[in-house]
Design a protein around this motif. Structure first.
Motif, mmCIF file in Angstrom:
data_model
loop_
_atom_site.group_PDB
_atom_site.id
_atom_site.type_symbol
_atom_site.label_atom_id
_atom_site.label_comp_id
_atom_site.label_asym_id
_atom_site.label_seq_id
_atom_site.Cartn_x
_atom_site.Cartn_y
_atom_site.Cartn_z
ATOM 1 N N VAL A 197 -6.355 5.504 -18.881
ATOM 2 C CA VAL A 197 -6.443 4.052 -18.856
ATOM 3 C C VAL A 197 -6.612 3.600 -17.415
ATOM 4 N N LYS A 198 -7.711 2.940 -17.127
ATOM 5 C CA LYS A 198 -7.970 2.476 -15.769
ATOM 6 C C LYS A 198 -7.313 1.123 -15.565
ATOM 7 N N ALA A 199 -6.320 1.085 -14.704
ATOM 8 C CA ALA A 199 -5.587 -0.155 -14.464
ATOM 9 C C ALA A 199 -6.415 -1.095 -13.593
ATOM 10 N N PRO A 200 -6.326 -2.420 -13.822
ATOM 11 C CA PRO A 200 -7.029 -3.375 -12.956
ATOM 12 C C PRO A 200 -6.568 -3.196 -11.513
ATOM 13 N N TYR A 201 -7.494 -3.368 -10.576
ATOM 14 C CA TYR A 201 -7.164 -3.099 -9.170
ATOM 15 C C TYR A 201 -6.126 -4.081 -8.635
ATOM 16 N N ASP A 202 -6.148 -5.342 -9.109
ATOM 17 C CA ASP A 202 -5.147 -6.287 -8.621
ATOM 18 C C ASP A 202 -3.741 -5.870 -9.069
ATOM 19 N N ARG A 203 -3.648 -5.204 -10.227
ATOM 20 C CA ARG A 203 -2.344 -4.696 -10.658
ATOM 21 C C ARG A 203 -1.892 -3.550 -9.765
ATOM 22 N N LEU A 204 -2.830 -2.659 -9.404
ATOM 23 C CA LEU A 204 -2.489 -1.565 -8.501
ATOM 24 C C LEU A 204 -2.029 -2.097 -7.150
ATOM 25 N N LEU A 205 -2.688 -3.161 -6.660
ATOM 26 C CA LEU A 205 -2.260 -3.766 -5.393
ATOM 27 C C LEU A 205 -0.863 -4.357 -5.525
ATOM 28 N N GLY A 206 -0.593 -5.013 -6.662
ATOM 29 C CA GLY A 206 0.739 -5.569 -6.889
ATOM 30 C C GLY A 206 1.802 -4.486 -6.941
ATOM 31 N N GLN A 207 1.486 -3.373 -7.604
ATOM 32 C CA GLN A 207 2.429 -2.253 -7.659
ATOM 33 C C GLN A 207 2.646 -1.653 -6.274
ATOM 34 N N ALA A 208 1.570 -1.589 -5.483
ATOM 35 C CA ALA A 208 1.699 -1.073 -4.121
ATOM 36 C C ALA A 208 2.577 -1.995 -3.284
ATOM 37 N N PHE A 209 2.415 -3.313 -3.458
ATOM 38 C CA PHE A 209 3.243 -4.271 -2.728
ATOM 39 C C PHE A 209 4.714 -4.097 -3.113
ATOM 40 N N ALA A 210 4.984 -3.936 -4.407
ATOM 41 C CA ALA A 210 6.359 -3.716 -4.859
ATOM 42 C C ALA A 210 6.926 -2.435 -4.272
ATOM 43 N N TRP A 211 6.085 -1.396 -4.187
ATOM 44 C CA TRP A 211 6.534 -0.110 -3.634
ATOM 45 C C TRP A 211 6.900 -0.263 -2.161
ATOM 46 N N VAL A 212 6.110 -1.027 -1.411
ATOM 47 C CA VAL A 212 6.404 -1.254 0.013
ATOM 48 C C VAL A 212 7.752 -1.952 0.161
ATOM 49 N N VAL A 213 8.004 -2.967 -0.680
ATOM 50 C CA VAL A 213 9.270 -3.697 -0.597
ATOM 51 C C VAL A 213 10.443 -2.800 -0.975
ATOM 52 N N GLU A 214 10.293 -2.049 -2.062
ATOM 53 C CA GLU A 214 11.401 -1.232 -2.559
ATOM 54 C C GLU A 214 11.756 -0.088 -1.616
ATOM 55 N N THR A 215 10.785 0.410 -0.889
ATOM 56 C CA THR A 215 11.038 1.575 -0.037
ATOM 57 C C THR A 215 11.168 1.201 1.434
ATOM 58 N N TYR A 216 11.259 -0.096 1.725
ATOM 59 C CA TYR A 216 11.389 -0.523 3.120
ATOM 60 C C TYR A 216 12.682 0.028 3.710
ATOM 61 N N ASP A 217 12.615 0.490 4.939
ATOM 62 C CA ASP A 217 13.775 1.062 5.617
ATOM 63 C C ASP A 217 14.727 -0.061 6.016
ATOM 64 N N VAL A 218 15.826 -0.205 5.267
ATOM 65 C CA VAL A 218 16.746 -1.320 5.529
ATOM 66 C C VAL A 218 17.459 -1.178 6.860
#
Length: 335
Positions: A163-184
């Motif tokens: 299943v090919k995910a829409p690219y804007d969804r992949l960008l949103g998931q990437a943004f969430a990943w950056v926030v979740e893994t940010y070095d606190v």
């Protein structure tokens, strides 16, 4: 134009504006008539020349030379490339005279961008939050580069294979990943402590497949599964309560995998350990096979690497899983 050519008003207005702009510049008009300069490029050139015409530091000779150079560049560059060149054409004509002016203009632009920067968010009430922000071009380009690097080569997990995910969804998931893994550790410290998120739930909720947890002190609700997933790799303090709401555990110093353990896991696992998923180790998170809430240790033997999608799935009560002899994780959907 609407009557004779049957074009819409917006198109007609755009064409008239282009004609009026081109009429001021003979070389651009000739290039457009000969097909050497496209309409898009003609718009870019006339806009650049109009800016030069109003520049008090530029002379008539500068304007003539700029027009000649831009028409020549139009035969070799795309419209976007030509736009970039047009913004610096005066520096190319006379670096000594215009570099300082350009630097001042860029400084004013950056200061204006800093004043216009903002961030706002709105809770939609359906588990999502809309984010609206404005940042400087430098920050925006940097953020987009980071998200593109995470989203573009991202391979599908076993859950979404085929299943090919829409690219804007992949960008949103990437943004969430950056926030979740940010070095606190990089965040400001308040009263000697780093900024930390607290998750409050009962011990039974933490262990159960279903249930909810409170994120922070404002009562925002998340599922127990999401709380367990976040506790695997985020700087969170789980405040686990007993039956009488007494605090049973206020976090553990050894709950999170140490950076050296992450490196060891990447060397050992190479990629996401979900069956048929080959997301590279750089996109994975450390997961405790025996949950931390059940006394699981933060040891290499008790951890595997999973990509974000499969990490969410291993905490999803709708899925079961088993560890295969080769160490991979096989998921099965519960009926």
């Amino acid at each position: 134009m609407r009557t004779e050519l049957l074009v819409d008003k917006a198109v007609a207005r755009s064409q008239i504006k282009l004609a009026a702009g081109v009429a001021k510049y003979d070389r651009v008009a000739e290039g457009l008539a000969e097909g050497v300069v496209s309409q898009d490029k003609a718009r870019v050139i006339t806009k650049a020349l109009d800016a030069i015409e109003t520049d008090p530091a530029a002379s008539g000779e500068d304007l003539v030379l700029a027009e000649k150079l831009l028409v020549d560049y139009a035969t070799r560059l795309t419209a976007n490339e030509l736009k970039i060149v047009g913004q610096r054409i005066l520096v190319e004509i006379d670096p000594e005279r215009f570099e300082a002016a350009e630097a001042k203009a860029l400084q004013r632009e950056e200061e204006r961008a800093a004043r216009r920067t903002f961030f706002s968010s709105r809770d939609n009430g359906d588990g999502t939050v809309d984010i609206h922000a404005r940042v400087s071009r430098a920050v925006g380009v940097r953020l987009r580069t980071i998200l593109d690097s995470l989203a573009q080569p991202r391979k599908l997990s076993a859950q979404d294979r085929g299943v090919k995910a829409p690219y804007d969804r992949l960008l949103g998931q990437a943004f969430a990943w950056v926030v979740e893994t940010y070095d606190v550790d990089q965040l400001p410290r308040h009263g000697g402590h780093a900024t930390t998120a607290f998750i409050t739930m009962t011990l039974d909720q933490l262990r159960a497949d279903l249930g909810t947890a409170a994120l922070g002190f404002d009562g925002d609700q998340i599922t127990a599964a999401e709380a367990r997933r976040m506790a695997c790799n985020a700087d969170l303090v789980p405040v686990v309560l007993g039956t009488d709401s007494e605090i049973l555990d206020f976090g553990r110093t050894a709950r999170l995998a140490h950076p050296i353990q992450h490196r060891a896991l990447r060397l050992r696992d190479k990629c996401c350990q979900a069956e048929d998923c080959d997301a590279p180790a750089a996109w994975t998170e450390a997961h405790h096979l025996k949950p931390w809430s059940e006394g699981g240790r933060t040891d290499l033997e008790n951890m595997v690497l999973l990509c974000g999608s499969d990490h969410r799935r291993i905490h999803d009560p709708n899925y079961g899983y088993e560890r295969l002899p080769d160490g991979r994780i096989r998921f099965t959907r519960r009926t």
